[in-house]
Design a protein around this motif. Structure first.
Motif, PDB file in Angstrom:
ATOM      1  N   ASP A 120      -1.394  -9.785   7.369  1.00 21.04           N
ATOM      2  CA  ASP A 120      -0.036 -10.280   7.568  1.00 21.04           C
ATOM      3  C   ASP A 120       0.707 -10.502   6.245  1.00 21.04           C
ATOM      4  OD1 ASP A 120      -1.325 -12.548   6.659  1.00 21.04           O
ATOM      5  OD2 ASP A 120      -0.680 -13.845   8.303  1.00 21.04           O
ATOM      6  N   ARG A 121       0.082 -10.080   5.141  1.00 16.38           N
ATOM      7  CA  ARG A 121       0.737 -10.111   3.831  1.00 16.38           C
ATOM      8  C   ARG A 121       0.747  -8.715   3.207  1.00 16.38           C
ATOM      9  NH1 ARG A 121       3.992 -13.630   3.818  1.00 16.38           N
ATOM     10  NH2 ARG A 121       4.052 -13.765   1.535  1.00 16.38           N
ATOM     11  N   LEU A 122       0.703  -7.715   4.063  1.00 19.64           N
ATOM     12  CA  LEU A 122       0.560  -6.337   3.600  1.00 19.64           C
ATOM     13  C   LEU A 122       1.697  -5.470   4.142  1.00 19.64           C
ATOM     14  CD1 LEU A 122      -1.129  -4.159   2.167  1.00 19.64           C
ATOM     15  CD2 LEU A 122      -2.601  -4.088   4.180  1.00 19.64           C
ATOM     16  N   ILE A 123       2.360  -4.760   3.239  1.00 19.17           N
ATOM     17  CA  ILE A 123       3.410  -3.804   3.589  1.00 19.17           C
ATOM     18  C   ILE A 123       2.887  -2.397   3.343  1.00 19.17           C
ATOM     19  CG2 ILE A 123       5.677  -2.889   2.920  1.00 19.17           C
ATOM     20  CD1 ILE A 123       6.495  -5.764   2.212  1.00 19.17           C
ATOM     21  N   TYR A 124       3.126  -1.508   4.310  1.00 20.39           N
ATOM     22  CA  TYR A 124       2.812  -0.092   4.112  1.00 20.39           C
ATOM     23  C   TYR A 124       4.091   0.624   3.689  1.00 20.39           C
ATOM     24  CZ  TYR A 124      -1.275  -1.041   7.170  1.00 20.39           C
ATOM     25  OH  TYR A 124      -2.416  -1.546   7.737  1.00 20.39           O
ATOM     26  N   PHE A 125       3.979   1.396   2.613  1.00 20.68           N
ATOM     27  CA  PHE A 125       5.112   2.150   2.062  1.00 20.68           C
ATOM     28  C   PHE A 125       4.720   3.620   2.069  1.00 20.68           C
ATOM     29  CE2 PHE A 125       8.634   2.210  -1.253  1.00 20.68           C
ATOM     30  CZ  PHE A 125       8.549   3.553  -1.581  1.00 20.68           C
ATOM     31  N   LEU A 141       0.875  -1.172   0.000  1.00 24.87           N
ATOM     32  CA  LEU A 141       0.000   0.000   0.000  1.00 24.87           C
ATOM     33  C   LEU A 141       0.912   1.221   0.000  1.00 24.87           C
ATOM     34  CD1 LEU A 141      -2.993   0.597   2.485  1.00 24.87           C
ATOM     35  CD2 LEU A 141      -1.591   2.411   1.542  1.00 24.87           C
ATOM     36  N   VAL A 142       0.883   1.983  -1.076  1.00 24.91           N
ATOM     37  CA  VAL A 142       1.757   3.150  -1.220  1.00 24.91           C
ATOM     38  C   VAL A 142       1.000   4.417  -0.836  1.00 24.91           C
ATOM     39  CG1 VAL A 142       3.134   4.538  -2.815  1.00 24.91           C
ATOM     40  CG2 VAL A 142       3.091   2.043  -3.055  1.00 24.91           C
ATOM     41  N   ALA A 143       1.535   5.160   0.124  1.00 25.65           N
ATOM     42  CA  ALA A 143       0.971   6.459   0.517  1.00 25.65           C
ATOM     43  C   ALA A 143       1.923   7.550   0.041  1.00 25.65           C
ATOM     44  CB  ALA A 143       0.784   6.528   2.028  1.00 25.65           C
ATOM     45  N   ASN A 144       1.424   8.406  -0.834  1.00 27.02           N
ATOM     46  CA  ASN A 144       2.253   9.437  -1.456  1.00 27.02           C
ATOM     47  C   ASN A 144       2.641  10.538  -0.482  1.00 27.02           C
ATOM     48  OD1 ASN A 144       1.778   8.015  -3.828  1.00 27.02           O
ATOM     49  ND2 ASN A 144       0.128   9.389  -4.483  1.00 27.02           N
ATOM     50  N   GLY A 145       3.614  11.337  -0.907  1.00 25.41           N
ATOM     51  CA  GLY A 145       3.964  12.546  -0.184  1.00 25.41           C
ATOM     52  C   GLY A 145       2.942  13.641  -0.453  1.00 25.41           C
ATOM     53  N   ASN A 146       3.308  14.873  -0.154  1.00 26.85           N
ATOM     54  CA  ASN A 146       2.328  15.959  -0.184  1.00 26.85           C
ATOM     55  C   ASN A 146       2.132  16.597  -1.547  1.00 26.85           C
ATOM     56  OD1 ASN A 146       4.875  17.272  -0.228  1.00 26.85           O
ATOM     57  ND2 ASN A 146       4.007  19.098   0.718  1.00 26.85           N
ATOM     58  N   GLY A 147       2.913  16.187  -2.560  1.00 27.27           N
ATOM     59  CA  GLY A 147       2.809  16.827  -3.865  1.00 27.27           C
ATOM     60  C   GLY A 147       2.431  15.869  -4.966  1.00 27.27           C
ATOM     61  N   GLY A 191       3.466  10.831   3.429  1.00 33.04           N
ATOM     62  CA  GLY A 191       2.812   9.526   3.398  1.00 33.04           C
ATOM     63  C   GLY A 191       3.320   8.591   4.479  1.00 33.04           C
ATOM     64  N   GLY A 192       4.580   8.794   4.912  1.00 35.80           N
ATOM     65  CA  GLY A 192       5.093   8.006   6.035  1.00 35.80           C
ATOM     66  C   GLY A 192       4.309   8.274   7.300  1.00 35.80           C
ATOM     67  N   ALA A 193       3.919   9.534   7.491  1.00 38.99           N
ATOM     68  CA  ALA A 193       3.084   9.878   8.643  1.00 38.99           C
ATOM     69  C   ALA A 193       1.697   9.258   8.506  1.00 38.99           C
ATOM     70  CB  ALA A 193       2.972  11.398   8.761  1.00 38.99           C
ATOM     71  N   VAL A 194       1.172   9.257   7.277  1.00 33.60           N
ATOM     72  CA  VAL A 194      -0.163   8.703   7.038  1.00 33.60           C
ATOM     73  C   VAL A 194      -0.194   7.205   7.342  1.00 33.60           C
ATOM     74  CG1 VAL A 194      -1.909   8.278   5.260  1.00 33.60           C
ATOM     75  CG2 VAL A 194      -0.746  10.494   5.354  1.00 33.60           C
TER      76      VAL A 194
END
Length: 279
Positions: free
Chosen positions: A147-152, A81-87, A157-160
């Motif tokens: 348990d098969r999920l990585i947060y990126f 799961l990719v969480a983007n930065g602010n831009g 997005g790191g804060a999110v």
């Protein structure tokens, strides 16, 4: 001898200007924090072969655009799961998804409210709702086990994803250029303003990560001019889970090497290997 009024009048003018400046920053601060590309990014398959468009439904009733990208290499059975930065928007992270897919990951790229043609306006609470919707889509809709999920998470997005991990622990957590909290970063850029008193959105990463006991990777550049490197190191030091730190020498915050570069991608692969090994 100076008259009192001749001294007081300039002081009042300075005070008035200061009050107006602080008021303007209070009202407009989210325009300084969130820098969305509001244009729709187009169909998923045009950017990433095999990807498909999906819709995320938030708890407060917004429909958000997202792309689900299948593995292009041997399937690891893990989703990122990719969480983007602010831009920008998700179109600018297509290369990130392509590199992750090439390494065998299923990838979900999504845009926050107000980004990528989505309705709504971004805020800390709003982004928390958005990433919860992404999580629910993967777990409830796509059948990915937690348990098969990585947060990126990239920068903001790191804060999110750190906030999400405190509620729904993943198999692993990767934070790229994380800050300790938003006010600490803002204070480095606006040292003359009382940012801790002014900020409405807090994103307390270093505080939350002390409660997240999962394999964690922190990646940062030594020449980061947006998030000081010492903040990323402090986040790594505060993590409750086992941490691996990747230092990218000479890299600034928005350099390509910190998006789809091999050092970032290799850190994700090593995190996956640690998950597989139970470490």
């Amino acid at each position: 001898m100076l008259k009192a009024s001749s001294v007081i009048r300039p002081a009042l003018i300075v005070l008035l200007i200061a009050v107006l400046l602080v008021t303007a920053l209070w009202l407009l601060q989210r325009r300084l924090i969130y820098l969305p590309d509001t244009s729709p990014p187009g169909p998923a398959a045009a950017a990433l072969p095999g990807a498909r468009d999906v819709t995320l439904r938030t708890a407060d009733g917004l429909d958000l655009g997202a792309w689900l990208v299948p593995p292009a290499g041997p399937d690891r059975g893990l989703a990122v799961l990719v969480a983007n930065g602010n831009g920008g928007n998700r179109a600018g992270r297509a290369s990130v998804a392509a590199e992750l897919a090439e390494r065998g990951f299923t990838v979900l790229l999504f845009d926050y409210r107000g980004y990528g043609g989505n309705p709504g306006s971004p805020s800390e609470q709003g982004l928390a709702e958005d990433v919860r919707a992404a999580y629910r889509y993967l777990v409830d809709g796509a059948g990915v086990r937690p348990d098969r999920l990585i947060y990126f998470g990239e920068s903001l997005g790191g804060a999110v994803v750190t906030g999400l991990a405190a509620e729904h622990p993943p198999a692993g957590l990767l934070l790229r250029s994380p800050f300790t909290d938003l006010a600490a970063t803002a204070a480095t850029h606006y040292p003359f303003l009382p940012v801790r008193a002014m900020l409405r959105d807090r994103f307390p990463v270093a505080e939350l990560i002390t409660r997240i006991d999962v394999p964690t990777a922190v990646v940062y550049g030594t020449a980061d001019s947006v998030v000081p490197a010492d903040q990323s190191r402090a986040v790594a030091a505060a993590a409750a889970g086992p941490v691996e730190v990747t230092v990218v020498e000479g890299a600034d915050h928005n350099d390509a090497v910190l998006f789809e570069g091999d050092q970032v991608m290799d850190a994700v692969v090593r995190l996956a290997d640690r998950i597989a090994a139970g470490r």
